[in-house]
Design a protein around this motif. Structure first.
Motif, mmCIF file in Angstrom:
data_model
loop_
_atom_site.group_PDB
_atom_site.id
_atom_site.type_symbol
_atom_site.label_atom_id
_atom_site.label_comp_id
_atom_site.label_asym_id
_atom_site.label_seq_id
_atom_site.Cartn_x
_atom_site.Cartn_y
_atom_site.Cartn_z
ATOM 1 N N SER A 1 49.820 30.430 41.067
ATOM 2 C CA SER A 1 48.326 30.924 41.128
ATOM 3 C C SER A 1 47.699 30.498 40.320
ATOM 4 O O SER A 1 46.073 30.665 40.617
ATOM 5 N N TYR B 1 50.953 42.280 38.069
ATOM 6 C CA TYR B 1 50.118 40.962 38.492
ATOM 7 C C TYR B 1 49.596 41.921 40.528
ATOM 8 O O TYR B 1 49.042 41.059 40.648
ATOM 9 N N SER C 1 46.379 40.696 41.160
ATOM 10 C CA SER C 1 45.744 40.198 42.484
ATOM 11 C C SER C 1 44.836 41.097 42.896
ATOM 12 O O SER C 1 43.403 40.198 43.623
ATOM 13 N N GLN D 1 46.750 39.490 35.804
ATOM 14 C CA GLN D 1 46.979 38.900 36.983
ATOM 15 C C GLN D 1 47.896 38.168 35.676
ATOM 16 O O GLN D 1 49.280 38.149 36.567
ATOM 17 N N PHE E 1 43.850 35.208 47.877
ATOM 18 C CA PHE E 1 43.906 36.197 46.459
ATOM 19 C C PHE E 1 44.642 37.144 46.847
ATOM 20 O O PHE E 1 45.874 38.331 46.598
ATOM 21 N N LEU F 1 48.429 35.651 47.462
ATOM 22 C CA LEU F 1 49.039 35.881 45.828
ATOM 23 C C LEU F 1 49.569 37.012 45.954
ATOM 24 O O LEU F 1 50.840 37.707 45.316
ATOM 25 N N THR F 2 48.499 38.138 46.381
ATOM 26 C CA THR F 2 48.865 40.065 46.151
ATOM 27 C C THR F 2 50.219 40.217 47.009
ATOM 28 O O THR F 2 51.429 40.880 46.813
#
Length: 401
Positions: free
Chosen positions: A32, A92, A96, A115, A174, A177-178
């Protein structure tokens, strides 16, 4: 059962599952933080924000990571590991998504804070879960195995982020990351059993007494400070090495990426060597060796910076210091948590918070001399490595039966 009682180690198949899941949770921080770093200039342009404002997204994440661990660690002692972890992972994912959709820089800063609170759950509960599942040398071996992930994640994250920017915007980083958070949420929800049976009260007074007891435990403080101070030396390297190696020694960005990657591999190799030696060599001996290696590397880095030694000398010195992380972190974590099974979440939180707080103190020091010298970075790295060894020697006491 006492805090130092031995636990039954999971089967090899179960251990592999835990390595993958806990490794993924441990990787939340570096992924992250590092994956979106190549996109910072584009983010500033796209959001029409000053560079300093966009850089606050990194500061907000680190602050949230520290605060989140302090809260979620004790909660996992009270309610078990699964429920706080599931809440954290959901948070989180939400954070994200908000990052990917943020229309301006200040909303992005707020979304990064959300996040980071979720990411903190993964980091602190992963470390506490290792204490639930293992004890003694088995715990140290498992922490050493996790160095495969925690060592490779900072190497791969900027590379992945850079490649993503070739075909998507920073918002796409992002989105990835999601997806990563959603995948881990699903795995924990459907395939991750509750590892802890003991519970501790979640009342504020009890939590504060637990933190106080841990802080006054000389051995715990010695191990925690040793790992935190050496980690601060690593923070100084991360924040200052690009300026020193590119600005002072003239490395290209590509060459610097190779150097950064090689040093990360050094962490992994040292961690795996530690895993092989544990059981034949005592953890305290390995920890002391790692700290001495860090001090040696730090001293050589400082000599190289002051004398403007050849680049090869500096690179070898950096490799020694950075690789020492792979010896210090598994042993320091295992020894610090060994006597705190019932409060493993709170102990894990203090371990993590010390790393980030001391690292945050170290980071500004590397730029004190301006862009034309590597001496401040080298002095910061060497100084914190020495302080780590001093903390261990003066505070960490061997527990005899």
């Amino acid at each position: 059962m006492t805090d130092t009682a031995e636990t039954t180690a999971p089967s090899r198949r179960a251990q592999l599952k835990f390595v993958l899941v806990l490794g993924g949770l441990s990787a939340f921080g570096p992924l992250s933080i590092d994956m979106y770093l190549p996109a910072l200039p584009r983010m500033a342009d796209d959001l029409r924000a000053a560079d300093t404002t966009v850089q606050l997204t990194l500061s907000a994440f680190i602050v949230g990571l520290a605060l989140g661990q302090l809260v979620l660690g004790p909660l996992s002692d009270a309610f078990g590991r699964r429920r706080p972890l599931l809440v954290g992972l959901a948070l989180y994912v939400v954070g994200s998504v908000l990052c990917a959709m943020s229309p301006d820089a200040w909303l992005l800063v707020a979304a990064r804070l959300v996040q980071s609170l979720g990411a903190a759950a993964g980091i602190v509960i992963a470390r506490a879960t290792v204490r639930d599942l293992f004890s003694g040398t088995a715990m140290t071996k498992f922490f050493s195995t996790l160095m495969l992930v925690t060592g490779l994640a900072p190497i791969l994250a900027p590379l992945i982020g850079g490649q993503l920017l070739n075909w998507t915007s920073w918002r796409g980083v992002f989105v990835v990351l999601t997806a990563f958070g959603a995948l881990l949420l699903a795995v924990v929800l459907f395939a991750f059993p509750e590892p802890s049976s003991s519970r501790s009260p979640a009342r504020l007074g009890q939590v504060m007494r637990t933190y106080g007891r841990l802080a006054l435990d000389r051995s715990f403080a010695g191990y925690a400070l040793a790992s935190g101070l050496l980690f601060a030396s690593m923070f100084a390297y991360i924040s200052g090495s690009s300026f020193a190696l590119q600005g002072v020694y003239g490395l290209s960005p590509q060459a610097y990426s190779v150097v950064f990657g090689v040093n990360g591999v050094g962490i992994v190799l040292a961690g795996q060597l530690n895993g092989r030696l544990v059981g034949r060599v005592r953890e305290r001996v390995l920890l002391r060796a790692g700290l001495l290696l860090g001090v040696t590397g730090g001293a050589l880095v400082l000599v190289a910076a002051v004398t403007r030694a050849p680049l090869a000398f500096l690179l070898v010195s950096l490799f020694l210091l950075v690789s020492s992380i792979g010896l210090v972190m598994p042993n320091a974590s295992s020894l610090a948590l060994a006597s705190h099974a019932r409060s493993a979440g709170a102990a894990s939180a203090l371990l993590g918070v010390l790393q980030f707080v001391i690292g945050a103190v170290a980071t500004p020091l590397v730029g004190l001399g301006g862009p034309g010298t590597a001496v401040p970075m080298a002095a910061t790295m060497a100084g914190f490595a020495v302080l780590a060894l001093v903390a261990y020697l003066t505070l960490a006491r061997e527990v005899t039966s």
